[in-house]
Design a protein around this motif. Sequence first.
Motif, short mmCIF file in Angstrom:
data_model
loop_
_atom_site.label_atom_id
_atom_site.label_comp_id
_atom_site.label_asym_id
_atom_site.label_seq_id
_atom_site.Cartn_x
_atom_site.Cartn_y
_atom_site.Cartn_z
N ILE A 81 2.83 58.75 75.12
CA ILE A 81 3.73 58.38 73.47
C ILE A 81 2.63 58.06 72.73
O ILE A 81 2.63 58.25 70.89
CB ILE A 81 4.00 57.00 73.28
CG1 ILE A 81 5.25 57.61 74.41
CG2 ILE A 81 4.66 56.71 72.70
CD1 ILE A 81 6.04 56.52 75.35
N GLY A 82 1.11 56.92 72.95
CA GLY A 82 0.18 57.09 71.88
C GLY A 82 -0.62 58.13 70.64
O GLY A 82 -0.64 58.71 69.83
N VAL A 83 -0.20 59.56 71.83
CA VAL A 83 -0.89 60.74 71.09
C VAL A 83 -0.34 61.22 70.34
O VAL A 83 -0.56 61.66 69.04
CB VAL A 83 -1.19 61.50 72.47
CG1 VAL A 83 -1.61 63.37 72.51
CG2 VAL A 83 -2.69 61.10 73.55
N SER A 84 0.99 61.12 70.51
CA SER A 84 1.88 61.54 70.19
C SER A 84 2.45 60.80 68.10
O SER A 84 2.61 61.67 67.21
CB SER A 84 3.68 61.38 70.27
OG SER A 84 3.52 61.58 71.44
N PHE A 85 1.40 60.26 68.19
CA PHE A 85 0.88 59.04 66.42
C PHE A 85 0.63 59.76 66.08
O PHE A 85 -0.47 59.70 64.54
CB PHE A 85 1.54 57.94 66.49
CG PHE A 85 3.30 57.04 66.67
CD1 PHE A 85 3.56 57.31 65.64
CD2 PHE A 85 3.53 57.55 68.17
CE1 PHE A 85 4.96 56.73 66.21
CE2 PHE A 85 4.69 56.78 68.70
CZ PHE A 85 5.37 56.87 67.31
N GLY A 86 -0.60 60.83 66.38
CA GLY A 86 -2.22 60.77 65.96
C GLY A 86 -2.18 62.43 66.19
O GLY A 86 -3.32 63.03 66.07
N ILE A 87 -0.75 63.21 66.03
CA ILE A 87 -1.51 64.44 65.46
C ILE A 87 -2.38 65.18 64.33
O ILE A 87 -1.66 64.62 63.29
CB ILE A 87 -0.16 65.35 66.22
CG1 ILE A 87 0.31 65.07 67.75
CG2 ILE A 87 -0.55 66.54 65.91
CD1 ILE A 87 -0.86 65.19 68.57
N PHE A 88 -3.58 65.84 64.49
CA PHE A 88 -3.27 66.23 63.38
C PHE A 88 -4.13 67.59 63.00
O PHE A 88 -3.91 68.49 62.54
CB PHE A 88 -4.50 65.60 62.99
CG PHE A 88 -5.50 65.93 61.09
CD1 PHE A 88 -4.87 66.08 59.86
CD2 PHE A 88 -6.49 66.24 61.06
CE1 PHE A 88 -5.12 66.74 58.70
CE2 PHE A 88 -7.06 67.38 59.86
CZ PHE A 88 -6.27 67.13 58.93
N THR A 89 -5.30 67.71 64.34
CA THR A 89 -6.09 68.64 63.92
C THR A 89 -5.36 70.19 64.50
O THR A 89 -5.15 71.26 63.55
CB THR A 89 -7.17 69.03 64.85
OG1 THR A 89 -8.47 67.64 65.50
CG2 THR A 89 -8.23 70.38 64.87
N GLU A 90 -4.10 70.33 65.50
CA GLU A 90 -3.57 71.70 65.37
C GLU A 90 -2.69 72.25 64.98
O GLU A 90 -2.64 73.36 64.42
CB GLU A 90 -2.83 71.67 67.03
CG GLU A 90 -3.51 71.14 68.16
CD GLU A 90 -4.28 69.90 68.57
OE1 GLU A 90 -4.81 68.78 67.52
OE2 GLU A 90 -5.23 69.61 69.18
N VAL A 91 -1.98 70.66 63.45
CA VAL A 91 -0.94 71.23 62.09
C VAL A 91 -2.03 71.96 61.82
O VAL A 91 -1.25 72.46 60.51
CB VAL A 91 -0.34 69.68 62.52
CG1 VAL A 91 0.44 69.57 61.56
CG2 VAL A 91 0.80 69.39 63.79
N TYR A 92 -2.99 71.16 61.20
CA TYR A 92 -3.82 71.69 60.11
C TYR A 92 -4.06 72.83 60.39
O TYR A 92 -3.44 73.44 59.39
CB TYR A 92 -4.82 70.35 60.04
CG TYR A 92 -5.88 71.26 59.42
CD1 TYR A 92 -5.61 70.80 57.29
CD2 TYR A 92 -7.13 72.29 59.28
CE1 TYR A 92 -6.39 71.29 57.06
CE2 TYR A 92 -8.34 72.08 58.53
CZ TYR A 92 -7.44 72.07 57.00
OH TYR A 92 -9.53 72.60 56.69
N GLN A 93 -4.64 73.42 61.61
CA GLN A 93 -4.89 74.61 61.54
C GLN A 93 -4.16 75.78 61.67
O GLN A 93 -4.09 76.67 61.08
CB GLN A 93 -5.71 74.87 62.98
CG GLN A 93 -6.97 75.30 62.80
CD GLN A 93 -8.06 75.95 62.00
OE1 GLN A 93 -8.22 74.51 62.04
NE2 GLN A 93 -8.96 77.07 61.96
N LEU A 94 -3.30 75.21 62.41
CA LEU A 94 -1.47 76.62 62.25
C LEU A 94 -0.83 76.62 61.66
O LEU A 94 0.02 78.07 60.96
CB LEU A 94 -1.45 75.85 63.78
CG LEU A 94 -2.20 76.92 65.07
CD1 LEU A 94 -0.85 76.53 66.84
CD2 LEU A 94 -2.61 78.43 65.03
N THR A 95 -0.33 75.84 61.13
CA THR A 95 1.16 75.30 60.33
C THR A 95 0.84 74.38 58.86
O THR A 95 1.60 75.24 58.14
CB THR A 95 2.20 75.01 60.74
OG1 THR A 95 1.40 73.03 61.00
CG2 THR A 95 2.09 75.16 62.41
N GLY A 96 -0.42 73.57 58.66
CA GLY A 96 -0.44 73.18 57.28
C GLY A 96 0.78 72.27 57.49
O GLY A 96 1.13 72.12 56.28
N GLY A 97 1.68 71.69 58.61
CA GLY A 97 2.30 70.84 58.46
C GLY A 97 4.63 71.89 57.81
O GLY A 97 5.00 71.15 58.49
#
Lengths: 275, 290
Positions: free
Chosen positions: B216-232
Amino acid sequence: MVGSKKGLTLRYLIAFALLIVMVFPYLYMVMNSFADWTQVDKKVVPTEFTMRSYEWLFSGGEAGIARPWLKAFLNSVIVSTASTALMMVTGAMVAFALAKMNFKGRDFINNAVLFQMFFPAIILLIPTFLIIQNAGLYDTYTAMILPKAMSLWAVFMYTNFFRAIPDTFIEAAKLDGASNFQILYKIVMPMSKSITTVVFLFLFMERWTELLWDMIVVRSDSMLTLNVLLSQMFGPYGGYPGPMYAASVLLTVPIIILFLFFSKQFKEGMQFTLK
Amino acid sequence: MMKRNGTGWLFASPYLLYAVLFFAIPLIWSMYLSFTDWNLISPVYYFKGFDNFIEAVKHPGVQAAFFVTFKFMAAFVPMVIVSSLAVALVIHGLPKFKGLFLIGFFLPYLASGVVSSLIVKGLLSHNSAFNVFLRKFGIEIDWLSTPLSALLVVAAIIAWKFTGYYALILTAGFESINKDVYEAAAIDGVTPSQSFWKITLPLLYPAIFTVLILSIGVSFGIFTEVYQLTGGGPNYATNTWQMEIFKQAFTNLSAGYASAVAIIASVVTFASILVIRKLLEMWGKRNGWV
């Protein structure tokens, strides 16, 4: 399912199958980095191989302008090593104070560490960037190292481990006239090798794969870490899948080698960590 | 006594320095900035009171971040619990090769988010072997341009990363269960599936609880994968808090506004984790697992 011979064989089969699935992305990466360019991503297991992807990476391809891969690799080594070393030294020092020294304010510091550890760090991102910028450290190694010179997780892990070391060792050394620094360095640390390996591997791995911070405090090409260069080079619209896998191999292989090198101590250390 | 107090503080001094420089000062600075319209460059800026906060709450990017985090959690947490439980279930107590499995399953944890994202980008590219295979069955999905699948792909990448690590925690949990319980149950005629649901899972709950809290803690800190793949994207479908704050602060240079968003993000994160934790504890207690 628990005891029988048949059940055991079945479990081994499932375990190996799962393992292959889990490491498949790595295998896929390595195979495609060597695959002929007509086959990259087109085949699950490529059949024709070439060094072209690696040559492209280091020659800069058609444009002939090579990106600084080796420099970026060096930058990553410098930043990760310095940062990890500092995190371990500061972590062990603070933990020693919290676990083995009796002083006024210890409980306060202990609580502050725990509070800060569970505090959402995202709120600190912008002002930390501003501190680095105002200190004139933008685009330097120090910018990447200093804010990551301490890990509260390392403090937490070492504190728990040090608490389990009997006080008699420390008192005996004190009677022999050893200073606190000597006790930490010569007695406590040698007893903490397994936990040190775990802490080292986790911290180094995390530092090696950091993206956000290293991306915002650095601008010039010659200062980029490998992870940031990889991210910039192969963004959402980047072509050249072959070189993309080759560069990914460059980033991934060192950390895996490091991990396998320490794997025995890692296993021992994890046993304590997981209790 | 004086002297001993002194060395204690001396050893703790790295933390004190760090806490002042990289926690206390940024925290106060962040709050100050959140009331301004500062743009990260200009020397001139004005105070806006709570305008940034009001603007933020109305902004689709911020609203998306709020919901995306929970949607991500709903996908990621079950994925990683099931996969790590499966791995732990298979490898616990094996007489041989256990070291190999522990190390092997841990390898994904070493992957950079950039690398795992790039691999997935390749795996899911339009003419990849995988997509060509699916097309034979008439399945055509543009994975990263479809809101739901983009979110699921990101969740799967991160689940892949954490499975081995969490499996280690669960394996240790499995091995701490006293084997006599099973023998006693077998004598009482309990079936294997009953013993899994009624004995193993409850006794494993402390380890599962740890994994739940961590994931659950991890779920609140997602950045790298989203930045790299979808830009949000697409259309904010994977817009996490970190992504929104990064965009506002370092792409749009709205440092004041982004600080307000960061404060909202922190409050939401802190409160959500606290509430979820309490609920999990209550749930565990009600079932008599803790």
